[in-house]
Design a protein around this motif. Structure first.
Motif, PDB file in Angstrom:
ATOM      1  N   SER A  12       0.815  -1.214   0.000  1.00 32.79           N
ATOM      2  CA  SER A  12       0.000   0.000   0.000  1.00 32.79           C
ATOM      3  C   SER A  12       0.850   1.267   0.000  1.00 32.79           C
ATOM      4  CB  SER A  12      -0.942  -0.006   1.208  1.00 32.79           C
ATOM      5  OG  SER A  12      -0.185  -0.054   2.406  1.00 32.79           O
ATOM      6  N   LYS A  13       2.151   1.116   0.242  1.00 31.17           N
ATOM      7  CA  LYS A  13       3.047   2.279   0.241  1.00 31.17           C
ATOM      8  C   LYS A  13       3.324   2.730  -1.188  1.00 31.17           C
ATOM      9  CE  LYS A  13       5.333   1.019   4.512  1.00 31.17           C
ATOM     10  NZ  LYS A  13       6.600   0.713   5.172  1.00 31.17           N
ATOM     11  N   LEU A  14       3.179   4.029  -1.424  1.00 26.38           N
ATOM     12  CA  LEU A  14       3.370   4.562  -2.770  1.00 26.38           C
ATOM     13  C   LEU A  14       4.788   4.353  -3.293  1.00 26.38           C
ATOM     14  CD1 LEU A  14       1.319   7.888  -2.638  1.00 26.38           C
ATOM     15  CD2 LEU A  14       0.633   5.656  -3.530  1.00 26.38           C
ATOM     16  N   ASP A  15       5.768   4.281  -2.380  1.00 27.49           N
ATOM     17  CA  ASP A  15       7.147   4.110  -2.847  1.00 27.49           C
ATOM     18  C   ASP A  15       7.453   2.684  -3.300  1.00 27.49           C
ATOM     19  OD1 ASP A  15       7.264   2.883  -0.375  1.00 27.49           O
ATOM     20  OD2 ASP A  15       8.970   4.031   0.361  1.00 27.49           O
ATOM     21  N   SER A  16       6.453   1.801  -3.256  1.00 29.03           N
ATOM     22  CA  SER A  16       6.643   0.438  -3.770  1.00 29.03           C
ATOM     23  C   SER A  16       6.231   0.335  -5.242  1.00 29.03           C
ATOM     24  CB  SER A  16       5.865  -0.576  -2.926  1.00 29.03           C
ATOM     25  OG  SER A  16       4.474  -0.471  -3.165  1.00 29.03           O
ATOM     26  N   ARG A  17       5.860   1.440  -5.847  1.00 27.61           N
ATOM     27  CA  ARG A  17       5.453   1.455  -7.251  1.00 27.61           C
ATOM     28  C   ARG A  17       6.663   1.259  -8.158  1.00 27.61           C
ATOM     29  NH1 ARG A  17       1.476   6.722  -7.575  1.00 27.61           N
ATOM     30  NH2 ARG A  17      -0.321   5.742  -6.569  1.00 27.61           N
ATOM     31  N   THR A  18       6.502   0.382  -9.132  1.00 24.92           N
ATOM     32  CA  THR A  18       7.536   0.182 -10.147  1.00 24.92           C
ATOM     33  C   THR A  18       6.857  -0.042 -11.496  1.00 24.92           C
ATOM     34  OG1 THR A  18       7.599  -2.220  -9.835  1.00 24.92           O
ATOM     35  CG2 THR A  18       9.142  -0.926  -8.523  1.00 24.92           C
ATOM     36  N   SER A  65      -0.867  -5.070  -4.151  1.00 25.07           N
ATOM     37  CA  SER A  65      -1.723  -3.908  -3.938  1.00 25.07           C
ATOM     38  C   SER A  65      -2.325  -3.385  -5.248  1.00 25.07           C
ATOM     39  CB  SER A  65      -0.929  -2.808  -3.237  1.00 25.07           C
ATOM     40  OG  SER A  65      -1.754  -1.728  -2.925  1.00 25.07           O
ATOM     41  N   ASP A  66      -1.502  -3.257  -6.287  1.00 16.45           N
ATOM     42  CA  ASP A  66      -2.005  -2.800  -7.580  1.00 16.45           C
ATOM     43  C   ASP A  66      -1.136  -3.404  -8.677  1.00 16.45           C
ATOM     44  OD1 ASP A  66      -3.537  -1.508  -9.463  1.00 16.45           O
ATOM     45  OD2 ASP A  66      -2.654   0.464  -9.135  1.00 16.45           O
ATOM     46  N   LEU A  67      -1.772  -3.935  -9.691  1.00 14.56           N
ATOM     47  CA  LEU A  67      -1.073  -4.568 -10.801  1.00 14.56           C
ATOM     48  C   LEU A  67      -1.901  -4.356 -12.055  1.00 14.56           C
ATOM     49  CD1 LEU A  67       1.306  -6.514 -11.637  1.00 14.56           C
ATOM     50  CD2 LEU A  67      -0.349  -8.365 -11.355  1.00 14.56           C
ATOM     51  N   SER A  68      -1.273  -3.840 -13.092  1.00 13.60           N
ATOM     52  CA  SER A  68      -1.974  -3.672 -14.360  1.00 13.60           C
ATOM     53  C   SER A  68      -0.972  -3.670 -15.501  1.00 13.60           C
ATOM     54  CB  SER A  68      -2.812  -2.395 -14.371  1.00 13.60           C
ATOM     55  OG  SER A  68      -1.992  -1.272 -14.152  1.00 13.60           O
ATOM     56  N   CYS A  69      -1.495  -3.913 -16.691  1.00 16.84           N
ATOM     57  CA  CYS A  69      -0.687  -3.892 -17.911  1.00 16.84           C
ATOM     58  C   CYS A  69      -1.284  -2.870 -18.862  1.00 16.84           C
ATOM     59  CB  CYS A  69      -0.718  -5.249 -18.614  1.00 16.84           C
ATOM     60  SG  CYS A  69       0.172  -6.544 -17.792  1.00 16.84           S
ATOM     61  N   LEU A  70      -0.409  -2.144 -19.519  1.00 19.15           N
ATOM     62  CA  LEU A  70      -0.816  -1.242 -20.585  1.00 19.15           C
ATOM     63  C   LEU A  70      -0.279  -1.841 -21.880  1.00 19.15           C
ATOM     64  CD1 LEU A  70       0.169   2.147 -18.904  1.00 19.15           C
ATOM     65  CD2 LEU A  70      -2.081   1.070 -18.943  1.00 19.15           C
ATOM     66  N   VAL A  71      -1.174  -2.197 -22.789  1.00 20.40           N
ATOM     67  CA  VAL A  71      -0.786  -2.866 -24.030  1.00 20.40           C
ATOM     68  C   VAL A  71      -1.014  -1.916 -25.199  1.00 20.40           C
ATOM     69  CG1 VAL A  71      -1.172  -4.869 -25.518  1.00 20.40           C
ATOM     70  CG2 VAL A  71      -1.408  -5.098 -23.033  1.00 20.40           C
ATOM     71  N   PHE A  72       0.041  -1.720 -25.997  1.00 22.94           N
ATOM     72  CA  PHE A  72      -0.030  -0.802 -27.128  1.00 22.94           C
ATOM     73  C   PHE A  72      -0.945  -1.342 -28.207  1.00 22.94           C
ATOM     74  CE2 PHE A  72       1.602   1.092 -31.114  1.00 22.94           C
ATOM     75  CZ  PHE A  72       1.413   2.425 -30.792  1.00 22.94           C
ATOM     76  N   GLN A  73      -1.845  -0.484 -28.676  1.00 23.36           N
ATOM     77  CA  GLN A  73      -2.781  -0.831 -29.751  1.00 23.36           C
ATOM     78  C   GLN A  73      -2.345  -0.088 -31.010  1.00 23.36           C
ATOM     79  OE1 GLN A  73      -5.538  -3.012 -28.743  1.00 23.36           O
ATOM     80  NE2 GLN A  73      -4.025  -3.069 -27.107  1.00 23.36           N
ATOM     81  N   LYS A  74      -1.810  -0.821 -31.975  1.00 25.99           N
ATOM     82  CA  LYS A  74      -1.301  -0.195 -33.201  1.00 25.99           C
ATOM     83  C   LYS A  74      -2.337   0.648 -33.935  1.00 25.99           C
ATOM     84  CE  LYS A  74       2.705  -2.541 -34.964  1.00 25.99           C
ATOM     85  NZ  LYS A  74       3.235  -3.579 -35.815  1.00 25.99           N
ATOM     86  N   PRO A  75      -3.565   0.144 -34.120  1.00 29.51           N
ATOM     87  CA  PRO A  75      -4.531   0.924 -34.916  1.00 29.51           C
ATOM     88  C   PRO A  75      -4.815   2.314 -34.349  1.00 29.51           C
ATOM     89  CG  PRO A  75      -5.344  -1.315 -34.571  1.00 29.51           C
ATOM     90  CD  PRO A  75      -4.124  -1.149 -33.716  1.00 29.51           C
ATOM     91  N   THR A  76      -4.812   2.438 -33.027  1.00 31.35           N
ATOM     92  CA  THR A  76      -5.152   3.729 -32.412  1.00 31.35           C
ATOM     93  C   THR A  76      -3.924   4.498 -31.943  1.00 31.35           C
ATOM     94  OG1 THR A  76      -5.388   2.758 -30.211  1.00 31.35           O
ATOM     95  CG2 THR A  76      -7.366   2.845 -31.591  1.00 31.35           C
TER      96      THR A  76
END
Length: 103
Positions: A12-18, A65-76
């Motif tokens: 939950s600590k913000l400094d654990s973001r990578t 605490s938080d995990l997500s992926c950002l995947v590049f979409q070529k068409p847009t």
């Protein structure tokens, strides 16, 4: 191959973001598995080998605490965000494909 950015906040600590970036979704998913394997190695430093099943991996993902992926979409030309549930589904498919001998 779609460039993928992994956003991870381990506590939950913000400094654990990578963040990490990968050339493909599959590389990113492998990266998540490696994070889990490193976690297991730290918890079991004297064990010569580490084994786990998918339920343990998914439990680990749920505890992050938080995990997500950002995947590049070529068409847009934009990145599409994906949550933990999507990540778990994709990891399941990847591991199933690897178990069947595909890469």
């Amino acid at each position: 191959m779609s460039h993928t950015i992994l956003l991870l906040q381990s506590t939950s600590k913000l400094d654990s973001r990578t963040y990490s970036d990968y050339e493909s979704v599959d590389e990113c998913l492998d990266g998540i598995c490696k994070v889990f394997e490193e976690h297991l190695k730290k918890r079991n430093p004297t064990s010569p080998s580490i084994t786990y099943d998918i339920s343990e991996l998914f439990e680990f993902i749920d505890q992050i605490s938080d995990l997500s992926c950002l995947v590049f979409q070529k068409p847009t030309g934009q990145y599409k965000p994906h949550n933990k549930e999507w990540i778990k589904q994709e990891i399941f498919q990847l591991l199933r494909k690897q178990a069947a001998g595909g890469k």
